[in-house]
Motif scaffolding. Structure first.
Motif, PDB file in Angstrom:
ATOM      1  N   ALA A 295      15.242   7.021 -12.265  1.00  0.00           N
ATOM      2  CA  ALA A 295      14.495   6.849 -13.233  1.00  0.00           C
ATOM      3  C   ALA A 295      14.989   5.568 -14.260  1.00  0.00           C
ATOM      4  N   ARG A 296      16.270   5.205 -13.861  1.00  0.00           N
ATOM      5  CA  ARG A 296      16.877   4.111 -14.869  1.00  0.00           C
ATOM      6  C   ARG A 296      16.383   2.907 -14.300  1.00  0.00           C
ATOM      7  N   VAL A 297      15.958   2.749 -13.080  1.00  0.00           N
ATOM      8  CA  VAL A 297      15.446   1.749 -12.470  1.00  0.00           C
ATOM      9  C   VAL A 297      14.207   1.319 -12.301  1.00  0.00           C
ATOM     10  N   THR A 298      13.317   2.404 -12.200  1.00  0.00           N
ATOM     11  CA  THR A 298      11.953   2.475 -11.878  1.00  0.00           C
ATOM     12  C   THR A 298      11.232   2.850 -13.085  1.00  0.00           C
ATOM     13  N   GLY A 299      10.527   2.175 -13.622  1.00  0.00           N
ATOM     14  CA  GLY A 299       9.571   2.731 -14.855  1.00  0.00           C
ATOM     15  C   GLY A 299       8.481   3.676 -14.426  1.00  0.00           C
ATOM     16  N   PRO A 300       8.030   4.626 -15.396  1.00  0.00           N
ATOM     17  CA  PRO A 300       7.283   5.752 -15.248  1.00  0.00           C
ATOM     18  C   PRO A 300       5.925   5.201 -14.542  1.00  0.00           C
ATOM     19  N   GLY A 301       5.461   4.045 -14.968  1.00  0.00           N
ATOM     20  CA  GLY A 301       4.027   3.596 -14.363  1.00  0.00           C
ATOM     21  C   GLY A 301       4.199   3.408 -12.798  1.00  0.00           C
ATOM     22  N   LEU A 302       5.132   2.584 -12.604  1.00  0.00           N
ATOM     23  CA  LEU A 302       5.583   2.247 -11.128  1.00  0.00           C
ATOM     24  C   LEU A 302       6.025   3.609 -10.345  1.00  0.00           C
ATOM     25  N   ALA A 303       6.855   4.350 -10.993  1.00  0.00           N
ATOM     26  CA  ALA A 303       6.957   5.546 -10.345  1.00  0.00           C
ATOM     27  C   ALA A 303       5.761   6.371  -9.823  1.00  0.00           C
ATOM     28  N   LEU A 304       4.761   6.469 -10.649  1.00  0.00           N
ATOM     29  CA  LEU A 304       3.710   7.351 -10.502  1.00  0.00           C
ATOM     30  C   LEU A 304       2.863   6.743  -9.278  1.00  0.00           C
ATOM     31  N   LYS A 305       2.889   5.501  -9.246  1.00  0.00           N
ATOM     32  CA  LYS A 305       2.356   4.678  -8.193  1.00  0.00           C
ATOM     33  C   LYS A 305       3.010   4.948  -6.718  1.00  0.00           C
ATOM     34  N   ILE A 306       4.298   4.917  -6.914  1.00  0.00           N
ATOM     35  CA  ILE A 306       5.060   5.253  -5.784  1.00  0.00           C
ATOM     36  C   ILE A 306       4.750   6.407  -5.148  1.00  0.00           C
TER      37      ILE A 306
ATOM     38  N   ASP B 130       2.123   8.367  -5.653  1.00  0.00           N
ATOM     39  CA  ASP B 130       0.899   8.604  -5.106  1.00  0.00           C
ATOM     40  C   ASP B 130       0.990   8.036  -3.573  1.00  0.00           C
ATOM     41  N   THR B 131       1.274   6.778  -3.555  1.00  0.00           N
ATOM     42  CA  THR B 131       1.454   6.182  -2.094  1.00  0.00           C
ATOM     43  C   THR B 131       2.262   7.007  -1.128  1.00  0.00           C
ATOM     44  N   PHE B 132       3.292   7.661  -1.544  1.00  0.00           N
ATOM     45  CA  PHE B 132       4.030   8.460  -0.729  1.00  0.00           C
ATOM     46  C   PHE B 132       3.151   9.799  -0.265  1.00  0.00           C
ATOM     47  N   LEU B 133       2.444  10.408  -1.116  1.00  0.00           N
ATOM     48  CA  LEU B 133       1.756  11.579  -0.959  1.00  0.00           C
ATOM     49  C   LEU B 133       0.573  11.319  -0.072  1.00  0.00           C
TER      50      LEU B 133
ATOM     51  N   CYS C 103      12.860   5.067  -2.826  1.00  0.00           N
ATOM     52  CA  CYS C 103      11.994   4.169  -2.792  1.00  0.00           C
ATOM     53  C   CYS C 103      11.746   3.552  -4.190  1.00  0.00           C
ATOM     54  N   GLY C 104      11.715   2.007  -4.312  1.00  0.00           N
ATOM     55  CA  GLY C 104      11.488   1.384  -5.694  1.00  0.00           C
ATOM     56  C   GLY C 104      10.298   0.751  -5.816  1.00  0.00           C
ATOM     57  N   ASP C 105       9.449   0.664  -4.719  1.00  0.00           N
ATOM     58  CA  ASP C 105       8.115  -0.135  -4.533  1.00  0.00           C
ATOM     59  C   ASP C 105       7.228   0.901  -3.653  1.00  0.00           C
ATOM     60  N   CYS C 106       6.016   0.202  -3.715  1.00  0.00           N
ATOM     61  CA  CYS C 106       4.894   1.123  -3.037  1.00  0.00           C
ATOM     62  C   CYS C 106       4.891   0.893  -1.537  1.00  0.00           C
ATOM     63  N   PHE C 107       5.241  -0.380  -1.040  1.00  0.00           N
ATOM     64  CA  PHE C 107       5.708  -0.679   0.347  1.00  0.00           C
ATOM     65  C   PHE C 107       6.502   0.158   0.979  1.00  0.00           C
ATOM     66  N   SER C 108       7.718   0.271   0.424  1.00  0.00           N
ATOM     67  CA  SER C 108       8.661   1.243   0.886  1.00  0.00           C
ATOM     68  C   SER C 108       8.208   2.505   1.178  1.00  0.00           C
ATOM     69  N   ALA C 109       7.462   3.011  -0.003  1.00  0.00           N
ATOM     70  CA  ALA C 109       6.861   4.451   0.165  1.00  0.00           C
ATOM     71  C   ALA C 109       5.966   4.726   1.243  1.00  0.00           C
ATOM     72  N   GLN C 110       5.244   3.696   1.508  1.00  0.00           N
ATOM     73  CA  GLN C 110       4.223   3.593   2.565  1.00  0.00           C
ATOM     74  C   GLN C 110       4.785   3.403   3.894  1.00  0.00           C
ATOM     75  N   ALA C 111       5.721   2.863   3.908  1.00  0.00           N
ATOM     76  CA  ALA C 111       6.455   2.361   5.328  1.00  0.00           C
ATOM     77  C   ALA C 111       7.375   3.747   5.808  1.00  0.00           C
ATOM     78  N   THR C 112       8.045   4.325   4.593  1.00  0.00           N
ATOM     79  CA  THR C 112       8.692   5.483   5.316  1.00  0.00           C
ATOM     80  C   THR C 112       8.050   6.596   5.588  1.00  0.00           C
ATOM     81  N   LYS C 113       6.747   6.889   5.106  1.00  0.00           N
ATOM     82  CA  LYS C 113       5.997   8.111   5.439  1.00  0.00           C
ATOM     83  C   LYS C 113       5.216   7.595   6.745  1.00  0.00           C
ATOM     84  N   GLU C 114       4.898   6.356   7.041  1.00  0.00           N
ATOM     85  CA  GLU C 114       4.176   5.791   8.372  1.00  0.00           C
ATOM     86  C   GLU C 114       5.225   5.994   9.507  1.00  0.00           C
ATOM     87  N   HIS C 115       6.417   5.360   9.007  1.00  0.00           N
ATOM     88  CA  HIS C 115       7.371   5.392  10.344  1.00  0.00           C
ATOM     89  C   HIS C 115       8.231   6.139  10.378  1.00  0.00           C
TER      90      HIS C 115
END
Length: 142
Positions: free
Chosen positions: A107-118, A120-123, A85-97
């Motif tokens: 780590a080389r394509v997703t910055g730490p700020g976004l990674a932590l949001k992803i 949180d969304t996944f969890l 997952c490189g975005d929060c929508f994908s993290a949400q959808a993969t858990k829901e569906h």
């Protein structure tokens, strides 16, 4: 409890994710790697997946440079549904569906700020338990 692992490309982000999990009061098992020294990602994917399939942990997080190698390796393990997952929508959808049990990050394509949001969304996203999603997951497991 969450199992977390990385290769050398994900070492720094793994440490940030661990600190973030601790700040949320979430326990984790760090299976490595423990330095920036070059290593082979399949070993750490296997170690995280074993924590889940053995019942030690409910979820896992795997981090490498792109997240691709980790997701390929993790999805070879029966009972694992790993999602890159490189975005929060994908993290949400993969858990829901998909009721994914391993989150893969690059780590080389997703910055730490976004990674932590992803993370949180996944969890924080529950599985929907909708009959159609249960049926589809059952077909994957078969």
């Amino acid at each position: 409890m969450i199992a977390i692992g990385c290769d050398h490309g994900g070492f720094e982000l793994k440490n940030e994710v661990i600190e973030h999990l601790k700040s949320r009061g979430i326990e984790c098992v760090d299976v490595g790697c423990h330095s920036r020294e070059s290593c082979d990602y399949p070993e750490f994917a296997k170690a995280v997946c074993a924590q889940i399939t053995d019942g030690q942990c409910q979820l896992g997080i795997l981090i490498c440079g792109t997240g691709i190698g980790m997701s390929i390796a993790a999805n070879k393990v029966r009972g694992i549904r790993a999602a890159l997952c490189g975005d929060c929508f994908s993290a949400q959808a993969t858990k829901e569906h998909n009721n994914a049990n391993v989150l893969c990050l690059g780590a080389r394509v997703t910055g730490p700020g976004l990674a932590l949001k992803i993370v949180d969304t996944f969890l924080d996203t529950p599985f929907s338990n909708d009959e159609r999603h249960v049926r589809r997951i059952s077909k994957i497991e078969d």
